[in-house]
Design a protein around this motif. Structure first.
Motif, short mmCIF file in Angstrom:
data_model
loop_
_atom_site.label_atom_id
_atom_site.label_comp_id
_atom_site.label_asym_id
_atom_site.label_seq_id
_atom_site.Cartn_x
_atom_site.Cartn_y
_atom_site.Cartn_z
N SER A 283 30.45 -56.99 52.02
CA SER A 283 29.61 -55.80 52.60
C SER A 283 28.26 -56.45 52.87
CB SER A 283 29.56 -54.79 51.36
OG SER A 283 31.01 -54.33 51.15
N ASP B 38 23.12 -53.97 58.17
CA ASP B 38 22.72 -54.47 59.42
C ASP B 38 21.43 -54.19 59.44
OD1 ASP B 38 22.15 -51.72 60.03
OD2 ASP B 38 24.21 -51.63 61.30
N HIS C 193 28.28 -52.14 56.42
CA HIS C 193 29.72 -52.55 56.83
C HIS C 193 30.17 -53.49 56.10
CE1 HIS C 193 28.16 -50.61 60.88
NE2 HIS C 193 26.64 -51.53 60.42
N ASP C 194 31.53 -53.69 56.23
CA ASP C 194 32.40 -54.81 55.82
C ASP C 194 32.86 -55.58 56.88
OD1 ASP C 194 32.31 -53.50 53.13
OD2 ASP C 194 34.11 -52.41 53.51
N GLU C 195 32.66 -56.92 56.39
CA GLU C 195 33.16 -58.18 57.45
C GLU C 195 33.81 -59.08 56.65
OE1 GLU C 195 31.20 -61.39 60.35
OE2 GLU C 195 30.39 -59.14 60.28
#
Length: 94
Positions: free
Chosen positions: A9, A12, A18-20
């Motif tokens: 997580s 930005d 966000h999760d990536e």
């Protein structure tokens, strides 16, 4: 050696979370571990060198993840899961 994917997580530049999925290579991890272990073995008795290697593993993972996110800030990831997964692969215990 293998590539492993882990969910991280991050925030930005606008503050959105966000999760990536981030891929880490166990061969790079092993090389980093072995290089640092040899240095630690020169500076500490064997039992103390092993206690310091965990910090080396964590540093490698934190640095690698930070580099993959550039200007974004990594927030959450399971350090223990990442270390255990990479260690199992390096030791051939999958």
């Amino acid at each position: 050696m293998s590539q492993f994917n882990f969910v991280v997580s991050y925030l930005d530049s606008n503050g959105g979370k966000h999760d990536e999925t981030v891929s880490l290579d166990s061969q790079d991890y092993k090389r980093h571990y072995e290089d640092n272990l040899s240095v630690l073995m020169q500076n500490y008795p064997p039992d103390q060198a092993e206690t310091h290697i965990l910090a080396t593993k964590k540093h490698y993972i934190e640095e690698t993840i930070a580099n993959k996110f550039g200007g974004n800030t990594p927030l959450e990831y399971d350090m223990a899961e990442i270390i255990n997964t990479l260690d199992r692969d390096v030791k051939g215990v999958l």
